[in-house]
Design an enzyme around this catalytic site. Structure first.
Site, PDB file in Angstrom:
ATOM      1  N   GLY A   1      22.411  18.522   7.914  1.00  0.00           N
ATOM      2  CA  GLY A   1      21.449  17.636   7.290  1.00  0.00           C
ATOM      3  C   GLY A   1      20.186  18.359   6.879  1.00  0.00           C
ATOM      4  O   GLY A   1      19.777  19.338   7.500  1.00  0.00           O
ATOM      5  N   SER A   2      19.555  17.877   5.823  1.00  0.00           N
ATOM      6  CA  SER A   2      18.254  18.411   5.420  1.00  0.00           C
ATOM      7  C   SER A   2      17.190  17.907   6.391  1.00  0.00           C
ATOM      8  O   SER A   2      17.433  17.038   7.224  1.00  0.00           O
ATOM      9  CB  SER A   2      17.936  17.972   3.994  1.00  0.00           C
ATOM     10  OG  SER A   2      18.860  18.538   3.085  1.00  0.00           O
ATOM     11  N   GLY A   3      15.993  18.462   6.284  1.00  0.00           N
ATOM     12  CA  GLY A   3      14.923  18.110   7.190  1.00  0.00           C
ATOM     13  C   GLY A   3      14.704  19.121   8.294  1.00  0.00           C
ATOM     14  O   GLY A   3      13.775  18.986   9.092  1.00  0.00           O
ATOM     15  N   HIS A   4      15.575  20.161   8.351  1.00  0.00           N
ATOM     16  CA  HIS A   4      15.473  21.192   9.379  1.00  0.00           C
ATOM     17  C   HIS A   4      15.001  22.527   8.794  1.00  0.00           C
ATOM     18  O   HIS A   4      15.168  23.569   9.422  1.00  0.00           O
ATOM     19  CB  HIS A   4      16.819  21.392  10.071  1.00  0.00           C
ATOM     20  CG  HIS A   4      17.403  20.153  10.646  1.00  0.00           C
ATOM     21  ND1 HIS A   4      16.730  19.369  11.570  1.00  0.00           N
ATOM     22  CD2 HIS A   4      18.593  19.529  10.420  1.00  0.00           C
ATOM     23  CE1 HIS A   4      17.494  18.332  11.895  1.00  0.00           C
ATOM     24  NE2 HIS A   4      18.619  18.404  11.205  1.00  0.00           N
TER      25      HIS A   4
ATOM     26  N   LYS B   1      27.158  23.540  13.649  1.00  0.00           N
ATOM     27  CA  LYS B   1      26.419  22.967  14.779  1.00  0.00           C
ATOM     28  C   LYS B   1      27.210  21.776  15.318  1.00  0.00           C
ATOM     29  O   LYS B   1      27.785  21.004  14.557  1.00  0.00           O
ATOM     30  CB  LYS B   1      25.022  22.516  14.334  1.00  0.00           C
ATOM     31  CG  LYS B   1      24.173  23.635  13.761  1.00  0.00           C
ATOM     32  CD  LYS B   1      22.740  23.203  13.528  1.00  0.00           C
ATOM     33  CE  LYS B   1      22.576  21.976  12.651  1.00  0.00           C
ATOM     34  NZ  LYS B   1      23.198  22.100  11.314  1.00  0.00           N
TER      35      LYS B   1
ATOM     36  N   ASP C   1      29.271  16.884  11.129  1.00  0.00           N
ATOM     37  CA  ASP C   1      29.455  18.265  10.695  1.00  0.00           C
ATOM     38  C   ASP C   1      30.844  18.769  11.087  1.00  0.00           C
ATOM     39  O   ASP C   1      31.545  19.401  10.281  1.00  0.00           O
ATOM     40  CB  ASP C   1      28.397  19.171  11.342  1.00  0.00           C
ATOM     41  CG  ASP C   1      26.990  18.919  10.816  1.00  0.00           C
ATOM     42  OD1 ASP C   1      26.771  17.877  10.168  1.00  0.00           O
ATOM     43  OD2 ASP C   1      26.105  19.754  11.054  1.00  0.00           O
TER      44      ASP C   1
ATOM     45  N   HIS D   1      17.143  15.729  15.721  1.00  0.00           N
ATOM     46  CA  HIS D   1      17.113  14.523  14.895  1.00  0.00           C
ATOM     47  C   HIS D   1      16.275  13.416  15.540  1.00  0.00           C
ATOM     48  O   HIS D   1      16.292  12.275  15.108  1.00  0.00           O
ATOM     49  CB  HIS D   1      18.526  13.980  14.665  1.00  0.00           C
ATOM     50  CG  HIS D   1      19.484  14.989  14.139  1.00  0.00           C
ATOM     51  ND1 HIS D   1      20.312  15.721  14.964  1.00  0.00           N
ATOM     52  CD2 HIS D   1      19.733  15.411  12.881  1.00  0.00           C
ATOM     53  CE1 HIS D   1      21.031  16.550  14.232  1.00  0.00           C
ATOM     54  NE2 HIS D   1      20.710  16.380  12.972  1.00  0.00           N
TER      55      HIS D   1
END
Length: 333
Positions: free
Chosen positions: A54-57, A105, A110, A219
């Site tokens: 996911g984006s945001g990391h 991960k 995922d 998250h």
């Protein structure tokens, strides 16, 4: 919600466009399906390494695409797994004839989507190995996964496996090196504040001004416990002691110590945390042979940090020291 964005629904697309524009010599963006790939891919005769999530990391994973690290990164929506078609297309794009390694991960989406992509790639004759990263000692199961979460060790696996692939080592060996790093590394994190997912428009969770959460996930998943704020010296003990007891680490060990910011923590505070981590390790007879300090695997603007310790040997140290040139990590060469 105050953020430097346009439409909340477009944040990932626009961020990817900006990253590609900023690093034209290192990587390029495939628009549909979206993935970032190193500018010279595919590199013939080299194992291609693909990761994603996911984006945001950020900077994980796109910031680690380049020489000596990842060949491609698949970005999902914020805190959401990318899709199998992204992973398959990225695997095709980096296949230089030596096979492809997926670094995953341990989050349910995922795992499922990378497995589906691997099956599709193998059906096309691409040899694929997969390595699962599950280094978080905080909790056994979370909202996103069965088993331990993949967190800080991810950065170290991508760097060390990337160096091995750059040396043209075969796929099975590169995968085994990645598994070794995962087996020898442990992490634990904490949060001082929540973060706000753009399309949600409100904090993921609420912490009072005098509270912190120990063992938080990337998250915003719950950790081990919520408690009153404590100084850095006490926080370091709460993060390091569970790590040392889990592997376990022994006096005389040499480690790579990684203090990671969650996105909203000043570098000054991360260095304060590193000093406390170093003090604890020195007291246990454990030598810090290599270090990394900074915000490399984040949770949007969350304030907090994580600590990762990797037990080193000569071979892993040599691969860590090997040249790398990505948007977020570079030295040597």
């Amino acid at each position: 919600m105050k953020k430097l964005i346009n439409n909340p629904q477009d944040v990932v697309t626009e961020a990817l466009r900006g990253m590609a524009a900023a690093h034209t010599g290192l990587l390029r963006l495939n628009a549909e399906p979206p993935y970032l790939v190193r500018a010279d891919a595919p590199v013939q005769g080299k194992v291609g390494i693909v990761s994603g999530g996911g984006s945001g990391h950020e900077p994980m994973h796109g910031g680690f695409v380049g020489m000596g690290m990842l060949d491609a990164a698949c970005p999902g929506a914020v805190f959401t797994s990318p899709t199998p078609d992204q992973m398959l297309a990225a695997s095709q794009a980096v296949n230089g004839g030596a096979g492809v390694l997926h670094l995953i991960k341990n989050y349910t989406g995922d795992c499922l989507n990378f497995e589906m992509a691997a099956e599709l790639a193998r059906a096309e004759g691409i040899e694929v190995e997969q390595v699962l990263i599950n280094d978080d000692v905080a909790v056994q199961d979370s909202l996103y996964t069965a088993g331990r979460r993949g967190v800080g060790v991810t950065v170290l696996v991508e760097k060390i496996a990337g160096a091995a692939a750059e040396q043209r080592r075969p796929l099975k060996e590169v995968a085994e090196i990645a598994r070794t790093v995962n087996a020898r590394g442990r992490s634990m994190g904490m949060a001082l504040t929540s973060c706000t997912v753009p399309h949600a428009g409100k904090p993921t969770f609420v912490l009072a001004e005098d509270e912190m959460e120990i063992g938080i996930g990337i998250h915003g998943e719950p950790g081990r416990r919520r408690m009153k704020w404590a100084p850095a010296a006490e926080v370091a003990v709460m993060l390091v002691e569970p790590i040392l007891g889990d592997l376990p680490f022994q006096p005389g060990d040499e480690v790579l110590a990684f203090v990671n910011g969650m996105g909203g923590t000043p570098l000054m505070e991360l260095y304060i945390m590193f000093a406390e981590v170093a003090r604890i390790l020195e007291g246990r007879g454990i030598r810090i042979a290599r270090s990394l300090v900074g915000s490399y695997i984040t949770s949007l603007e969350m304030a907090g940090c994580s600590v990762t310790l990797l037990k080193l040997d000569g071979a892993l140290t040599q691969l860590w020291d090997a040249p790398v040139k990505t948007a977020a990590l570079r030295w040597g060469g």
